[in-house]
Design an enzyme around this catalytic site. Structure first.
Site, PDB file in Angstrom:
ATOM      1  N   SER A 110       0.828  -1.214   0.000  1.00 34.21           N
ATOM      2  CA  SER A 110       0.000   0.000   0.000  1.00 34.21           C
ATOM      3  C   SER A 110       0.857   1.257   0.000  1.00 34.21           C
ATOM      4  O   SER A 110       0.571   2.213  -0.732  1.00 34.21           O
ATOM      5  CB  SER A 110      -0.938  -0.006   1.211  1.00 34.21           C
ATOM      6  OG  SER A 110      -1.869  -1.043   1.121  1.00 34.21           O
ATOM      7  N   ASN A 146      -5.761  -7.991  -2.154  1.00 35.84           N
ATOM      8  CA  ASN A 146      -5.396  -8.371  -0.791  1.00 35.84           C
ATOM      9  C   ASN A 146      -4.391  -7.452  -0.102  1.00 35.84           C
ATOM     10  O   ASN A 146      -4.381  -7.377   1.125  1.00 35.84           O
ATOM     11  CB  ASN A 146      -4.832  -9.807  -0.779  1.00 35.84           C
ATOM     12  CG  ASN A 146      -5.858 -10.817  -1.240  1.00 35.84           C
ATOM     13  OD1 ASN A 146      -7.019 -10.727  -0.886  1.00 35.84           O
ATOM     14  ND2 ASN A 146      -5.432 -11.765  -2.043  1.00 35.84           N
ATOM     15  N   TYR A 147      -3.540  -6.782  -0.874  1.00 36.56           N
ATOM     16  CA  TYR A 147      -2.440  -6.063  -0.240  1.00 36.56           C
ATOM     17  C   TYR A 147      -2.439  -4.553  -0.475  1.00 36.56           C
ATOM     18  O   TYR A 147      -1.962  -3.805   0.369  1.00 36.56           O
ATOM     19  CB  TYR A 147      -1.099  -6.661  -0.681  1.00 36.56           C
ATOM     20  CG  TYR A 147      -0.956  -8.107  -0.284  1.00 36.56           C
ATOM     21  CD1 TYR A 147      -0.985  -8.463   1.062  1.00 36.56           C
ATOM     22  CD2 TYR A 147      -0.842  -9.119  -1.220  1.00 36.56           C
ATOM     23  CE1 TYR A 147      -0.886  -9.788   1.447  1.00 36.56           C
ATOM     24  CE2 TYR A 147      -0.742 -10.446  -0.839  1.00 36.56           C
ATOM     25  CZ  TYR A 147      -0.765 -10.773   0.495  1.00 36.56           C
ATOM     26  OH  TYR A 147      -0.679 -12.086   0.879  1.00 36.56           O
ATOM     27  N   ILE A 148      -2.935  -4.105  -1.617  1.00 36.59           N
ATOM     28  CA  ILE A 148      -3.003  -2.659  -1.863  1.00 36.59           C
ATOM     29  C   ILE A 148      -4.333  -2.149  -1.315  1.00 36.59           C
ATOM     30  O   ILE A 148      -5.388  -2.679  -1.647  1.00 36.59           O
ATOM     31  CB  ILE A 148      -2.898  -2.342  -3.364  1.00 36.59           C
ATOM     32  CG1 ILE A 148      -1.500  -2.725  -3.890  1.00 36.59           C
ATOM     33  CG2 ILE A 148      -3.161  -0.874  -3.634  1.00 36.59           C
ATOM     34  CD1 ILE A 148      -1.339  -2.571  -5.388  1.00 36.59           C
TER      35      ILE A 148
END
Length: 899
Positions: free
Chosen positions: A651, A856-858
């Protein structure tokens, strides 16, 4: 023993292996320092390559325990094919691998005596070199003199410096707020007011959740003061009324993300009502003429055994499974257990046939029966398929939603898994085992005390009925393969799931305030004399820099999957001067193979952790567990665990890239800009994947689509000649030539496919109209009508044959002119460019897990920022399901929001 070891649980199998010494003597450090070559070109922090190795290289001796037979296939280098934007680059330079162009000095070989601490070393191996990451993969030019790994490592360093600067700024701002007098802390009422669309004030971005006050709620029955409406303006009054209604509808929507205090406690609900779960249909025995054959003889089985034989027989077309020895061994082991319980098989005379050999079993008759059923289902008329689906939806309707604190919420997986054969992912050791049918007696229901408990199927009862207000599950049961618990939860777009995602990303935002201290501390502890501290620091380095998962404890009967803390001797190979090769089974038994350039101190530490007498099977981080690692991390920030680093790094990196981005051009070009940034995040954060089996076919289809448009353009140019033969001389013969790659054979095949598509289109339209007539109780059209409609396709076929024979294309269309044809050709050129962008984008993404990063991650709010900042519809990034899942993100930020 160091203090950090005192409360550390002993991992299963640890006591049987070699354990590292408590402290690291200074002379060991000094000796390794002398070994390490000085290399100013070292750029730690980016993956060098991923996949099996292919060239001779100086590495540790290979270990028999390493996972070298993973399912991930070796992939051809992405740099082999040029994109249309790279045509101007030198061919000679493109053919040279990036690593060959690197200008790094070769380390001087160490003597045998110097390597005595880490024997055996320096054995040449022949393995397959995985592909390098190409410049095109991150949307950059490939003609730069700077090696890509060096370029990315440099960029990663800049991002880490920005992270350090951000952390210090946040802490300084909070310190000023804490030291300021109360009267100065109080903000004017106007600034505290939130925008009606839920957009946060920019000054509120970096405030921790715990310090944010929930928005003031409007008192019921009290209207806000407003300017009096002017009389005599009927349209204006009507418009204002519609706006008021829209505002009220918006007011009724539950905007939980504007109330950070919601969901912080342990009590998740007050009232809960639902309908339970949907069970799979009972087993239907095979027809009497369909039998498994054993040693060539048809045999009858007990229904329980026949059902299990059907699990295997129905999937004979899945060669990936039925050609797997582990799958077959596990299946037959479970099959024999059921046969032993049910009396094995009977022949036509009723005599018992004991089944003892898998090789003598012939499941083909079962496969043929189920395959015929599948084909018959596919061949059903569309109206009948719709009817079946409608009946199923009606039966399942009561289970699709629940009432959670008086609000209707969608339920996710309300169906109990049907019995079958466990497949698993990767190289799971239990693949092929029988997943047993789950009866109501194994299911626990979670529901409100005052609610009506759903009725189990007749003749059955629930295992237990609970009223667990701290749980967000509706039902649960334990499956028989791994003993794992399965839960019925709310759907991804529900408030509870949304709050979970929101908290995850807010936790990552919180980490940006502490990241500089964490990195400073673990870099210091990389040189600690205490073994436990040095192992912990090295593990945090690997987790932070290379997105390794922490890894959990595993039992003896579980898959041999590992993470950072549970890495074993054979999973790590050291390649001087500072490259570490990881090869192990990761999450879901998927093989993780990657090469990383690491900090020289980390390379040295791993040599120490692998020092003799350690051997295959011994743990590298033998004084560290996931629990102790997370306990240490939580001392920096409540709730901080190893997995938060993956979310934070992805992110924060995307946030930095967005701040520097100036996306221009068409929507497809802007989408590619976003994907290029996403790809860079995936590479920098090491989110990679194998090339999908169907990737080449998909690329071929996309290229065929482009070629089809090019063929359309050529036909239109020929039509221009038909309208004005002199235009060929005016524009030049080259303008009207057919592209060389679209030869006569290709043209003929393409024309045939166009005719086939036209026929299919006509047939489908005919069937759809007939279905509508039946639904409206009207008479169906006869097949003669279809034959008449097919004449259009027949005419197209004749036209193509004539064109091929005469070499001329007649102008077609009402009022066709040269100007119209030129305008149409220009539009087709734009379509070609857009299609080429998509093709290049897809090919560049084949080894990078963009979906994993984006979902899932950003932080999804960053994708929303890009969408709003550059006026790209959010539909281009999030599917309908994802838009529902990230509804909170779409509605809560504007283009000025920062991570």
């Amino acid at each position: 023993m160091s203090s950090s070891d005192d409360d550390m649980p002993i991992r299963k199998g640890r006591m049987n292996g070699v354990k590292s010494q408590d402290h690291i003597p200074n002379n060991v450090d000094r000796a390794l320092d002398r070994e390490m070559p000085s290399n100013s070109d070292i750029n730690p922090g980016v993956s060098v390559r991923m996949g099996p190795v292919e060239e001779e290289m100086e590495v540790d001796e290979p270990h028999s325990g390493a996972h070298t037979n993973g399912k991930r296939k070796a992939r051809a280098s992405l740099s082999n094919g040029k994109s249309y934007k790279e045509a101007s680059a030198s061919e000679e330079e493109d053919d040279i691998p990036l690593s060959k162009r690197r200008k790094t000095s070769k380390p001087k070989p160490a003597s045998d005596s110097e390597l005595s601490d880490d024997k055996p070393m320096a054995r040449k191996t022949h393995a397959k070199k995985p592909p390098k990451v190409t410049a095109a993969q991150i949307g950059e030019s490939s003609d730069s003199d700077t090696p890509l790994t060096a370029k990315l490592a440099k960029e990663k360093k800049q991002i880490e410096k920005a992270a350090e600067k951000t952390a210090k700024a946040i802490r300084a701002e909070e310190k000023n707020d804490d030291d300021a007098p109360l009267v100065k802390k109080k903000k004017p009422a106007a600034s505290a007011k939130k925008a009606s669309n839920g957009v946060k004030d920019e000054s509120d971005d970096d405030v921790p959740l715990s310090r944010k006050a929930p928005p003031a709620k409007k008192a019921k029955g009290k209207a806000e003061p407003s300017a009096p409406a002017k009389k005599g303006k009927g349209k204006a009054v009507k418009a204002e009324t519609e706006q008021d209604e829209d505002a009220e509808a918006e007011e009724e929507e539950y905007r939980w993300w504007e109330d950070p205090s919601k969901g912080d406690g342990t009590k998740k609900w007050t009232t809960l009502q639902h309908s339970g779960v949907v069970f799979p249909p009972p087993y239907e025995p095979l027809p009497k003429h369909v039998k498994m054959r054993y040693n060539g003889v048809p045999v009858s089985l007990h229904p329980d055994a026949e059902e299990v034989a059907g699990f295997y027989g129905s999937m004979l077309n899945s060669t990936h499974n039925v050609e797997n020895p582990t799958f077959n061994k596990n299946f037959f082991g479970d099959f024999k257990e059921i046969l032993d319980k049910t009396g094995h098989a009977k022949d036509k005379d009723g005599k018992t046939v004991k089944i003892t050999s898998f090789e003598k079993c012939d499941f083909k008759p079962i496969f043929e029966y189920y395959d015929a059923q599948r084909e018959a289902k596919k061949a059903l008329p569309a109206a009948e398929k719709k009817g079946i689906k409608a009946a199923k939806d009606e039966a399942e309707a009561p289970y699709m939603y629940c009432m959670w604190d008086g609000r209707k919420q969608k339920v996710g997986n309300f169906r109990v898994e049907p019995p079958g054969l466990f497949r698993g992912r990767g190289e799971h050791p239990k693949t092929g085992k029988v997943k047993k049918r789950v009866p109501p007696e194994q299911i626990t229901i979670n529901i409100g005390k005052e609610a009506t408990v759903p009725q189990p199927p007749e003749g059955h009862r629930w295992k237990e009925v609970k009223h667990d207000q701290e749980g967000t599950w509706l039902a649960m049961w334990q499956e028989n393969i791994n003993g794992a618990y399965k839960y019925v939860m709310l759907a991804a777009n529900s408030d509870i799931k949304g709050q979970s995602d929101y908290k995850k990303f807010e936790k990552a935002r919180e980490l940006k305030k502490h990241i500089d201290r964490i990195r400073k501390d673990y870099n210091k502890d990389l040189r600690s004399g205490v073994m436990a501290d040095r192992q912990r620091a090295t593990a945090v380095y690997l987790i932070d820099r290379f997105a390794l998962r922490a890894g959990n404890e595993k039992g003896e009967d579980e898959a041999d999957t590992v993470g950072c803390c549970s890495l074993k001797f054979e999973h790590v190979t050291l390649k001087p001067p500072n490259t570490v090769i990881f090869d192990f089974l990761g999450k879901d038994s998927i093989r993780f193979y990657n090469e990383f350039e690491v900090d020289p101190q980390v390379f040295k530490n791993l040599k120490i952790f692998k020092k003799e007498p350690k051997k295959d099977g011994d743990e590298i981080f033998d004084r560290l567990t996931t629990a102790t690692l997370n306990k240490h991390l939580s001392s920096y920030m409540p709730g901080l665990t190893a997995k938060v680093f993956r979310t934070y790094n992805a992110s924060f990196t995307m946030s930095q890239l967005l701040q520097e981005m100036h996306s221009k051009g068409t929507i497809p070009e802007k989408v590619k800009d976003y994907n290029d940034a996403n790809r860079k995040v995936a590479i920098l954060c090491n989110h990679k994947r194998t090339v999908a089996a169907g990737h080449a076919g998909q690329i071929e289809k996309m290229q065929e689509k482009i070629n089809g448009i090019r063929y359309q353009q050529w036909r239109m140019r020929q039509m221009m000649i038909d309208l004005d033969p002199k235009i060929k001389k005016k524009k030049g013969a080259e303008f009207f030539e057919r592209p060389e790659d679209l030869d006569d054979e290709w043209v003929k095949q393409h024309q045939e496919s166009l005719v086939t598509q036209e026929r299919e289109k006509i047939r489908k339209k005919f069937e759809k109209e007939n279905e509508k007539r039946v639904a409206d109780s009207e008479k169906e059209m006869k097949s003669k009508e279809l034959e008449e409609r097919m004449e259009v396709a027949d005419e197209l076929e004749k036209k193509f044959k004539k064109e091929n024979k005469t070499g001329k294309v007649e102008a077609e269309g009402k009022g066709i002119t040269i100007e119209k044809l030129e305008a149409n050709i220009e539009k087709l050129t734009e379509r070609i460019e857009a299609q080429k962008l998509q093709l290049e984008d897809k090919d560049n993404n084949k080894e990078v897990a963009l979906g994993t990063s984006k979902i899932n991650y950003i932080d999804p709010r960053l994708t929303v920022v890009f969408s709003k900042k550059f006026n790209v519809p959010i539909e281009r990034f999030f599917s309908k399901t994802l838009r529902e899942k990230f509804d909170w993100a779409i509605k809560s930020v504007d283009e000025n929001w920062k991570f």
